[in-house]
Scaffold this motif. Sequence first.
Motif, PDB file in Angstrom:
ATOM      1  N   ALA A  69       0.773  -1.130  -0.041  1.00  0.00           N
ATOM      2  CA  ALA A  69       0.104   0.196  -0.185  1.00  0.00           C
ATOM      3  C   ALA A  69       0.752   1.291  -0.036  1.00  0.00           C
ATOM      4  CB  ALA A  69      -1.085   0.138   1.350  1.00  0.00           C
ATOM      5  N   GLY A  70       0.249   2.291  -0.643  1.00  0.00           N
ATOM      6  CA  GLY A  70       0.861   3.523  -0.355  1.00  0.00           C
ATOM      7  C   GLY A  70       0.549   4.092   0.920  1.00  0.00           C
ATOM      8  N   GLU A  71       1.585   4.937   1.567  1.00  0.00           N
ATOM      9  CA  GLU A  71       1.237   5.233   2.980  1.00  0.00           C
ATOM     10  C   GLU A  71       1.230   6.785   2.574  1.00  0.00           C
ATOM     11  OE1 GLU A  71       2.479   4.497   7.529  1.00  0.00           O
ATOM     12  OE2 GLU A  71       4.124   4.509   5.985  1.00  0.00           O
ATOM     13  N   ILE A  72       0.693   7.601   3.345  1.00  0.00           N
ATOM     14  CA  ILE A  72       0.508   9.125   2.974  1.00  0.00           C
ATOM     15  C   ILE A  72       0.330   9.708   4.550  1.00  0.00           C
ATOM     16  CG2 ILE A  72      -0.118  11.244   2.192  1.00  0.00           C
ATOM     17  CD1 ILE A  72       0.875   9.563   0.111  1.00  0.00           C
ATOM     18  N   ARG A  73       1.523  10.541   5.351  1.00  0.00           N
ATOM     19  CA  ARG A  73       1.221  11.294   6.312  1.00  0.00           C
ATOM     20  C   ARG A  73       1.357  12.837   5.942  1.00  0.00           C
ATOM     21  NH1 ARG A  73       2.278   8.286  11.258  1.00  0.00           N
ATOM     22  NH2 ARG A  73       3.061   6.360  10.836  1.00  0.00           N
ATOM     23  N   TYR A  74       0.381  13.582   6.491  1.00  0.00           N
ATOM     24  CA  TYR A  74       0.185  15.056   6.148  1.00  0.00           C
ATOM     25  C   TYR A  74      -0.184  15.735   7.166  1.00  0.00           C
ATOM     26  CZ  TYR A  74      -4.825  13.895   6.006  1.00  0.00           C
ATOM     27  OH  TYR A  74      -6.184  13.477   6.606  1.00  0.00           O
ATOM     28  N   LYS A  75       0.081  17.229   6.940  1.00  0.00           N
ATOM     29  CA  LYS A  75      -0.218  18.165   8.079  1.00  0.00           C
ATOM     30  C   LYS A  75      -0.430  19.328   7.354  1.00  0.00           C
ATOM     31  CE  LYS A  75       0.880  20.242  12.404  1.00  0.00           C
ATOM     32  NZ  LYS A  75       1.927  20.400  13.489  1.00  0.00           N
ATOM     33  N   PHE A  76      -1.539  20.162   7.438  1.00  0.00           N
ATOM     34  CA  PHE A  76      -1.927  21.430   6.668  1.00  0.00           C
ATOM     35  C   PHE A  76      -2.023  22.417   7.817  1.00  0.00           C
ATOM     36  CE2 PHE A  76      -4.253  18.524   3.506  1.00  0.00           C
ATOM     37  CZ  PHE A  76      -3.186  18.322   3.011  1.00  0.00           C
ATOM     38  N   ASP A  77      -1.809  23.608   7.661  1.00  0.00           N
ATOM     39  CA  ASP A  77      -2.078  24.901   8.626  1.00  0.00           C
ATOM     40  C   ASP A  77      -3.389  25.199   7.985  1.00  0.00           C
ATOM     41  OD1 ASP A  77       0.055  24.660   9.951  1.00  0.00           O
ATOM     42  OD2 ASP A  77       1.214  26.289   9.115  1.00  0.00           O
ATOM     43  N   VAL A  78      -4.117  26.229   8.674  1.00  0.00           N
ATOM     44  CA  VAL A  78      -5.374  26.792   8.122  1.00  0.00           C
ATOM     45  C   VAL A  78      -5.225  27.459   6.790  1.00  0.00           C
ATOM     46  CG1 VAL A  78      -7.158  28.379   9.024  1.00  0.00           C
ATOM     47  CG2 VAL A  78      -6.158  27.204  10.674  1.00  0.00           C
ATOM     48  N   GLY A  79      -6.103  27.132   5.826  1.00  0.00           N
ATOM     49  CA  GLY A  79      -6.074  28.101   4.518  1.00  0.00           C
ATOM     50  C   GLY A  79      -6.481  26.815   3.461  1.00  0.00           C
ATOM     51  N   SER A 128     -16.515   4.189 -13.720  1.00  0.00           N
ATOM     52  CA  SER A 128     -15.681   4.887 -12.445  1.00  0.00           C
ATOM     53  C   SER A 128     -14.291   4.045 -12.053  1.00  0.00           C
ATOM     54  CB  SER A 128     -16.717   4.415 -11.346  1.00  0.00           C
ATOM     55  OG  SER A 128     -17.087   2.970 -11.143  1.00  0.00           O
ATOM     56  N   LEU A 129     -14.016   4.805 -11.109  1.00  0.00           N
ATOM     57  CA  LEU A 129     -12.520   4.088 -10.553  1.00  0.00           C
ATOM     58  C   LEU A 129     -12.713   3.818  -9.068  1.00  0.00           C
ATOM     59  CD1 LEU A 129      -8.888   5.216 -11.288  1.00  0.00           C
ATOM     60  CD2 LEU A 129      -9.438   5.171  -8.977  1.00  0.00           C
ATOM     61  N   GLY A 130     -12.275   2.541  -8.891  1.00  0.00           N
ATOM     62  CA  GLY A 130     -12.507   2.177  -7.351  1.00  0.00           C
ATOM     63  C   GLY A 130     -11.067   2.108  -6.719  1.00  0.00           C
ATOM     64  N   LEU A 131     -10.945   2.463  -5.468  1.00  0.00           N
ATOM     65  CA  LEU A 131      -9.481   2.245  -4.927  1.00  0.00           C
ATOM     66  C   LEU A 131      -9.912   1.644  -3.368  1.00  0.00           C
ATOM     67  CD1 LEU A 131      -6.604   3.296  -5.054  1.00  0.00           C
ATOM     68  CD2 LEU A 131      -7.415   5.622  -4.293  1.00  0.00           C
ATOM     69  N   TRP A 132      -9.094   1.004  -2.890  1.00  0.00           N
ATOM     70  CA  TRP A 132      -8.999   0.810  -1.401  1.00  0.00           C
ATOM     71  C   TRP A 132      -8.283   1.789  -0.580  1.00  0.00           C
ATOM     72  CZ3 TRP A 132     -12.058  -2.828   1.022  1.00  0.00           C
ATOM     73  CH2 TRP A 132     -12.473  -3.793   0.260  1.00  0.00           C
ATOM     74  N   VAL A 133      -8.786   2.298   0.352  1.00  0.00           N
ATOM     75  CA  VAL A 133      -8.412   3.565   1.000  1.00  0.00           C
ATOM     76  C   VAL A 133      -8.494   2.934   2.788  1.00  0.00           C
ATOM     77  CG1 VAL A 133      -8.544   5.920   1.847  1.00  0.00           C
ATOM     78  CG2 VAL A 133      -8.919   5.167  -0.517  1.00  0.00           C
ATOM     79  N   PHE A 134      -7.489   2.978   3.244  1.00  0.00           N
ATOM     80  CA  PHE A 134      -7.617   2.924   4.566  1.00  0.00           C
ATOM     81  C   PHE A 134      -7.842   4.334   5.489  1.00  0.00           C
ATOM     82  CE2 PHE A 134      -6.313   0.031   8.437  1.00  0.00           C
ATOM     83  CZ  PHE A 134      -6.434   1.025   9.325  1.00  0.00           C
ATOM     84  N   GLY A 135      -9.263   4.794   5.835  1.00  0.00           N
ATOM     85  CA  GLY A 135      -9.449   6.126   6.258  1.00  0.00           C
ATOM     86  C   GLY A 135      -8.574   6.277   7.621  1.00  0.00           C
ATOM     87  N   ASP A 136      -8.668   7.696   7.955  1.00  0.00           N
ATOM     88  CA  ASP A 136      -8.264   8.296   9.248  1.00  0.00           C
ATOM     89  C   ASP A 136      -8.964   8.674  10.096  1.00  0.00           C
ATOM     90  OD1 ASP A 136      -8.384  10.558   7.884  1.00  0.00           O
ATOM     91  OD2 ASP A 136      -6.219  10.975   7.873  1.00  0.00           O
ATOM     92  N   GLY A 137     -10.335   9.034   9.683  1.00  0.00           N
ATOM     93  CA  GLY A 137     -11.513   9.428  10.463  1.00  0.00           C
ATOM     94  C   GLY A 137     -11.478  10.973  10.528  1.00  0.00           C
ATOM     95  N   VAL A 177      -3.044   8.052   6.152  1.00  0.00           N
ATOM     96  CA  VAL A 177      -3.753   7.241   5.197  1.00  0.00           C
ATOM     97  C   VAL A 177      -2.989   6.199   4.388  1.00  0.00           C
ATOM     98  CG1 VAL A 177      -5.781   8.807   4.940  1.00  0.00           C
ATOM     99  CG2 VAL A 177      -4.167   8.767   3.140  1.00  0.00           C
ATOM    100  N   TRP A 178      -3.600   4.946   3.968  1.00  0.00           N
ATOM    101  CA  TRP A 178      -3.274   4.329   2.945  1.00  0.00           C
ATOM    102  C   TRP A 178      -4.103   4.023   1.921  1.00  0.00           C
ATOM    103  CZ3 TRP A 178      -2.818   3.783   8.395  1.00  0.00           C
ATOM    104  CH2 TRP A 178      -1.466   3.476   8.796  1.00  0.00           C
ATOM    105  N   PHE A 179      -3.467   3.488   0.793  1.00  0.00           N
ATOM    106  CA  PHE A 179      -4.207   3.291  -0.471  1.00  0.00           C
ATOM    107  C   PHE A 179      -3.737   2.261  -1.188  1.00  0.00           C
ATOM    108  CE2 PHE A 179      -1.105   6.422  -1.749  1.00  0.00           C
ATOM    109  CZ  PHE A 179      -0.748   6.131  -3.209  1.00  0.00           C
ATOM    110  N   SER A 180      -4.696   1.484  -1.867  1.00  0.00           N
ATOM    111  CA  SER A 180      -3.918   0.132  -2.486  1.00  0.00           C
ATOM    112  C   SER A 180      -5.142  -0.329  -3.552  1.00  0.00           C
ATOM    113  CB  SER A 180      -3.869  -0.956  -1.515  1.00  0.00           C
ATOM    114  OG  SER A 180      -3.059  -1.995  -2.018  1.00  0.00           O
ATOM    115  N   ASP A 181      -4.599  -1.022  -4.480  1.00  0.00           N
ATOM    116  CA  ASP A 181      -5.273  -1.816  -5.462  1.00  0.00           C
ATOM    117  C   ASP A 181      -6.495  -0.863  -5.956  1.00  0.00           C
ATOM    118  OD1 ASP A 181      -5.763  -4.136  -6.489  1.00  0.00           O
ATOM    119  OD2 ASP A 181      -6.989  -5.295  -4.860  1.00  0.00           O
ATOM    120  N   PRO A 182      -6.065  -0.311  -7.138  1.00  0.00           N
ATOM    121  CA  PRO A 182      -7.027   0.391  -8.103  1.00  0.00           C
ATOM    122  C   PRO A 182      -7.511  -0.307  -8.980  1.00  0.00           C
ATOM    123  CG  PRO A 182      -5.011   1.212  -8.514  1.00  0.00           C
ATOM    124  CD  PRO A 182      -4.901   0.423  -7.451  1.00  0.00           C
TER     125      PRO A 182
END
Length: 803
Positions: free
Chosen positions: A675-685, A705-714, A788-793
């Motif tokens: 899976a691809g793993e993404i960590r992110y942080k945004f300031d206001v804006g 359509s395009l389907g993708l498995w996503v591991f959500g972070d809530g 989040v993680w994503f995999s298998d489109p």
Amino acid sequence: MRKNTYLLPCIAALFALTVSVARASSTGYRTRYPLPVPSVPGSLGVNIHFTTPAPGEMKLLAAEGFKWIRMDFSWQGTEQVKGKYNFTAYKTLMGWLQRYSIRPIFILDYGNDLYQKGAPTSAEARAAFSRWAAAAVAAFRGEGVLWEMWNEPNGGFWPPQANVQQYADLALAASQAIRRTSPTEWLIGPGMSGMDFSFLRACFQRGLLKYWDAVSFHPYRLSPPETATDDFAQVRALIAQYAPSGKHIPLLSSEWGYSVAYPGLNIERQARFAPREFLANMASGLRLSIWYDWHDDGLDPKNAEHNFGTVFNDYRLKPDYIAISTLAKYLRDFQYNKRIWLGSPDDYCLLFSKGTQQRLALWTTSTISHDVTVPMSSDPLRLVWMNGQSRQASAGNGTFVVKISHEPEYIIPEGPNDLLAAAAAWHSLPACTLYSPNTDIARVIAPTFTAVPFLVGALPHHAVVTTKIVQPTSTSPLLTVRKALAGKTPRLNGIYHLQSSSSSHAVLLTVLQIGGAAVEQTSQLTSIAPLTLAVLPPSGRSLAVQVTNRSGFTGPVTVALYTDGGVQKRAIRLTAVKQLVTVRFTAPKQESVRAIIVEGVGKHEKDIHLLGNDIVNTGTVTFKQLPLFTDIARQESLTQAGWNAVPDGDPAIKSTITSKVVQAPAGLPSNSSFAGEIRYKFDVGWKFLRVSPGKPLLLSGKPESLGLWVFGDGSGNGLRMRFTDNTNQTFQAGAGNLTWVGWRFVEFKLSGDNGHWGGANDGQIHYPLRIDSLLLIDGLGRATSGHVWFSDPWLIYARSDGR
């Protein structure tokens, strides 16, 4: 308000409070200051950001046609010493509003550092907010204010992080305090960001509908305003489940606009969307719509907040000002009556009436201008375009052929018009017809025939009414019921078997008038217990289906998989707590599925398959796996694996993004191990990230359509993707918000209904398609972070694609 309000604010406030208490004691207060009905200009409002207007500003605002404003009513700004309230600035604003006969929505919002940093979540802060809110409402009692409980508590305005239970705690305490002191004042909520149904459900489950007079929301989107229709139906379905018995709770769009700085938006498209937003909302039964924003808040062309206005920052008129004022001028004092069906769900013809007069508003969501036939008597008329220009015309033979476009235009009969008068007198269907899964559809449709009076004598006794249920995306009727009006009680006949993947249906009524001229109207048919199904791609020897329980329906159902080789059935029990259930079947030999149907919902017989929100027939679906990583075994970097995770949005907004390829977290129900793993942080804006292919990724055929498995972070952040067509036109598709934690298969529709820009810029899909951004995570203007993680489109095709 009198001048001494400004000279002696304390004395005036005391006097106003005394008088307004007397007013509130009158049972006629809500009659004098009612919630608006869908009408012009009574349903038109705009957000402002001032308590004292600039010279000439109020006159300019009123001249546009607005009868409502929406404005923050700041706790921090009005209680700067504990227990001491100063509402002088808002009294000043109220005086200006009353001078121009404009009513306010005041938003009881935001924290107060005297009690707690951030949102008021402690017991002390909640109690203080409730005292302040009750005092604020009492200070303006009897003056026709709509009080809204907070602004976007599910978004970035509930720091440090949105929490529905914390919000409900505050809203309950404040609502109870307000009702104790000012029981007849109007109170609405929650003013939520987007169409967050899980947030709404949680609010309703806590009992807030007992105190609220209307439900408010902000249906922002890049797609055209008409795409919100199904969302409104789902809100109504939730209200039907949780509203106190006998209480009618209408819908309000308390904030919604289109910024010129949005992707794919420009000043011309903003002008088209503005009147269409008001008109489409009225057609959906919304009582009031607030356009965001009155005034461009700055000069930065790349800052979304600086480009929402109907006037420029220096108060020069923008095209959307002209478009809204044209709507207000030519439909002034007219009330929405019904939508007349022109044969296509893309074409809108709204009938407005005032006494014996009728007027029409027309446009199409299609990007291709085309002729339509409008039912009208043979009379002279005037055709008015969105920019206020007009020409004379005349109808002949009971119809008027006119070319419509995505810019609204108005038909104004210059004299009595018998056919439109009859159409206006005809029983109007509700914008949305709700039904229970325990009820046969025929029993829902029947009251539309037996309503008294049905035609109020407007049509001859030999008129014939035909009812059909059609898909919003098709003109082919799937259910037809006929009955003749001959002084007898109508009877229904027909086969109740609907098959559609759409989330709602339209009830279509046709009236045959003298000479054969026809008038038709529509109403959405929406289940109060909607279920949606998603067929998941094959994994090994199994095929899975996700059943999403969107509104808390409980009970046993059977999920059936129909393939060319036969049928498999699985019995499951849905609960309000478990919102998503995965059902597994033995995979068919080929990657095609003929149908997925939920059977036995409530008391339905097996031969009555309600589809759409209750039950989805997928048609024929073919999955094709899309390569995700190149040379995965030797690479850990996402870039080395063929993808780039990059920040986007306002470059001045800080963000951090890290990405890599890892072993997929446990529970991924696919053949992939990575899976691809993404960590992110945004300031206001305005900030978001995009995961884009390192080189062009062409999609074969015409995928739906395009389907993708996503591991959500809530996190609640927006989840999108982008694709481009053969003209380099870019489309942005959405899949809601990241409200879940764990693996979920999400689906992005590859259609022209998405927001678009560049290239042909016509909203039409020109194949072949290319992936621009496989994944886009939008912070929605908040300070936020996630993982989040994503995999298998997978690409998803229909048999009509010829595959």
